[in-house]
Design an enzyme around this catalytic site. Structure first.
Site, PDB file in Angstrom:
ATOM      1  N   PHE A 161       0.835  -1.201   0.000  1.00 56.44           N
ATOM      2  CA  PHE A 161       0.000   0.000   0.000  1.00 56.44           C
ATOM      3  C   PHE A 161       0.869   1.250   0.000  1.00 56.44           C
ATOM      4  O   PHE A 161       1.861   1.319   0.733  1.00 56.44           O
ATOM      5  CB  PHE A 161      -0.849   0.088   1.278  1.00 56.44           C
ATOM      6  CG  PHE A 161      -1.803  -1.037   1.496  1.00 56.44           C
ATOM      7  CD1 PHE A 161      -3.113  -0.978   1.012  1.00 56.44           C
ATOM      8  CD2 PHE A 161      -1.419  -2.166   2.222  1.00 56.44           C
ATOM      9  CE1 PHE A 161      -4.005  -2.008   1.247  1.00 56.44           C
ATOM     10  CE2 PHE A 161      -2.312  -3.201   2.466  1.00 56.44           C
ATOM     11  CZ  PHE A 161      -3.613  -3.120   1.968  1.00 56.44           C
ATOM     12  N   ASP A 162       0.451   2.257  -0.753  1.00 57.70           N
ATOM     13  CA  ASP A 162       0.972   3.604  -0.564  1.00 57.70           C
ATOM     14  C   ASP A 162       0.361   4.132   0.739  1.00 57.70           C
ATOM     15  O   ASP A 162      -0.640   3.600   1.233  1.00 57.70           O
ATOM     16  CB  ASP A 162       0.565   4.471  -1.765  1.00 57.70           C
ATOM     17  CG  ASP A 162       1.022   5.915  -1.615  1.00 57.70           C
ATOM     18  OD1 ASP A 162       2.096   6.145  -1.035  1.00 57.70           O
ATOM     19  OD2 ASP A 162       0.283   6.805  -2.069  1.00 57.70           O
ATOM     20  N   GLY A 163       0.935   5.203   1.274  1.00 58.68           N
ATOM     21  CA  GLY A 163       0.432   5.759   2.538  1.00 58.68           C
ATOM     22  C   GLY A 163      -0.608   6.844   2.346  1.00 58.68           C
ATOM     23  O   GLY A 163      -1.812   6.610   2.468  1.00 58.68           O
ATOM     24  N   PHE A 272      -1.417  -0.910  -4.235  1.00 56.94           N
ATOM     25  CA  PHE A 272      -2.393   0.180  -4.334  1.00 56.94           C
ATOM     26  C   PHE A 272      -1.700   1.535  -4.160  1.00 56.94           C
ATOM     27  O   PHE A 272      -0.961   1.733  -3.192  1.00 56.94           O
ATOM     28  CB  PHE A 272      -3.450   0.048  -3.228  1.00 56.94           C
ATOM     29  CG  PHE A 272      -4.258  -1.223  -3.307  1.00 56.94           C
ATOM     30  CD1 PHE A 272      -5.350  -1.323  -4.161  1.00 56.94           C
ATOM     31  CD2 PHE A 272      -3.939  -2.322  -2.516  1.00 56.94           C
ATOM     32  CE1 PHE A 272      -6.106  -2.486  -4.231  1.00 56.94           C
ATOM     33  CE2 PHE A 272      -4.689  -3.492  -2.574  1.00 56.94           C
ATOM     34  CZ  PHE A 272      -5.774  -3.572  -3.441  1.00 56.94           C
ATOM     35  N   ASP A 274      -2.308   6.071  -5.095  1.00 57.58           N
ATOM     36  CA  ASP A 274      -3.238   7.089  -5.611  1.00 57.58           C
ATOM     37  C   ASP A 274      -2.655   7.884  -6.770  1.00 57.58           C
ATOM     38  O   ASP A 274      -3.388   8.630  -7.421  1.00 57.58           O
ATOM     39  CB  ASP A 274      -3.650   8.051  -4.483  1.00 57.58           C
ATOM     40  CG  ASP A 274      -2.488   8.930  -4.034  1.00 57.58           C
ATOM     41  OD1 ASP A 274      -2.642  10.168  -4.015  1.00 57.58           O
ATOM     42  OD2 ASP A 274      -1.417   8.384  -3.705  1.00 57.58           O
TER      43      ASP A 274
END
Length: 298
Positions: A161-163, A272, A274
């Site tokens: 995951f991105d943060g 994932f 954004d």
């Protein structure tokens, strides 16, 4: 936030995210639904090949056994009911247990996420993903051009995951976009002890954390935070996860280095992020999905 079902992890997924239906989809997009339906019917006995999210789904389903159903996968698709027959048969042929499916014949299916109590929605359709995110559900547009997941970790579901704007809110990202890197670092240093608000994927991470407690030797979960943050802004991210009482197994604070090669080494079943540039770059190495929320997607 959306309504998230009890202890069972519920994943809603479109047929194109689960199976490789790109050839059929070109016919669908050409605006000839009858020809598309005829092709799917013609290929009823021909199982579709695994798609980008196939490895993730297959491994998650390995948490189920005869005594407990910890994971449920539901097909949520713009396909027609006739094409749905092929999807269910393809699931059976690929040993993916699919019992539920909603087929909306061209209409957006995201409204059904609420009654399904889905923790995650994966789709190749950007509009459906945006609608799902706006309704409070963790959702990502699967890049169907991504490479398939590697096979070095058959007994681990590996998710990266991105943060900011994914696990966390985009509060800090807004500062960065508006005032630049120095202001961002200063902002995060001054708020290091103050947990970040949750982002769209916090409920999924929490559900995975619960599932992790049910790990067996046959299947375990390994998570990674892969972020462009660097010291000193790393501290707020770590403290936030501690405050949530959720652990990630690995954390990479890359200070703007390209994420793709690090992800290639971690070998996630899915990643994932954004930001389209990070997702596009990651998709050259691993299965990737775009989370179209937050200021960078405004």
């Amino acid at each position: 936030m959306g309504v998230f079902g009890g202890d069972k992890l519920v994943v809603a997924i479109s047929s194109r995210a689960l199976f490789n239906l790109e050839e059929e989809n070109r016919l669908f997009e050409s605006g000839d639904p009858r020809a598309y339906m005829a092709l799917q019917l013609q290929r009823l006995e021909e199982p579709a090949r695994p798609g980008i999210a196939f490895s993730l789904i297959k491994k998650l389903l390995a948490f189920n056994d005869t005594t407990s159903q910890r994971v449920e996968v539901v097909i949520l698709s713009r396909n027609d009911p006739v094409s749905g027959m092929r999807i269910f048969r393809s699931g059976e042929a690929n040993q993916i247990k699919l019992q539920r499916g909603v087929f909306t014949q061209g209409r957006s299916p995201f409204r059904y996420l609420k009654p399904l109590q889905a923790h995650l929605f994966l789709s190749a359709n950007a509009d459906d993903v945006r609608d799902a995110l706006a309704a409070g559900f963790p959702a990502a547009r699967v890049l169907t051009e991504s490479v398939l997941a590697g096979s070095n970790y058959p007994n681990e579901v590996r998710i990266a995951f991105d943060g900011d704007a994914v696990l966390f809110s985009d509060e800090a990202e807004q500062v960065f976009q508006r005032d630049g890197l120095d202001a961002f670092q200063e902002h995060e240093l001054s708020k290091a002890a103050q947990p970040l608000p949750g982002g769209p994927f916090k409920p999924l991470l929490a559900a995975l954390h619960r599932l992790q407690a049910a790990s067996t030797p046959a299947m375990q979960i390994r998570t990674a935070l892969v972020t462009a943050r660097s010291a000193p802004a790393h501290e707020r991210a770590i403290r936030t996860l501690m405050e949530w009482d959720i652990k990630v197994d690995e954390a990479m604070f890359l200070g703007g280095l390209p994420k793709g090669e690090f992800l290639r080494e971690f070998e996630p079943d899915f990643f994932f992020d954004d930001q389209t540039r990070h997702v596009d770059q990651a998709s050259l190495h691993v299965p990737a999905g775009h989370v179209a929320g937050g200021i960078t997607n405004a």
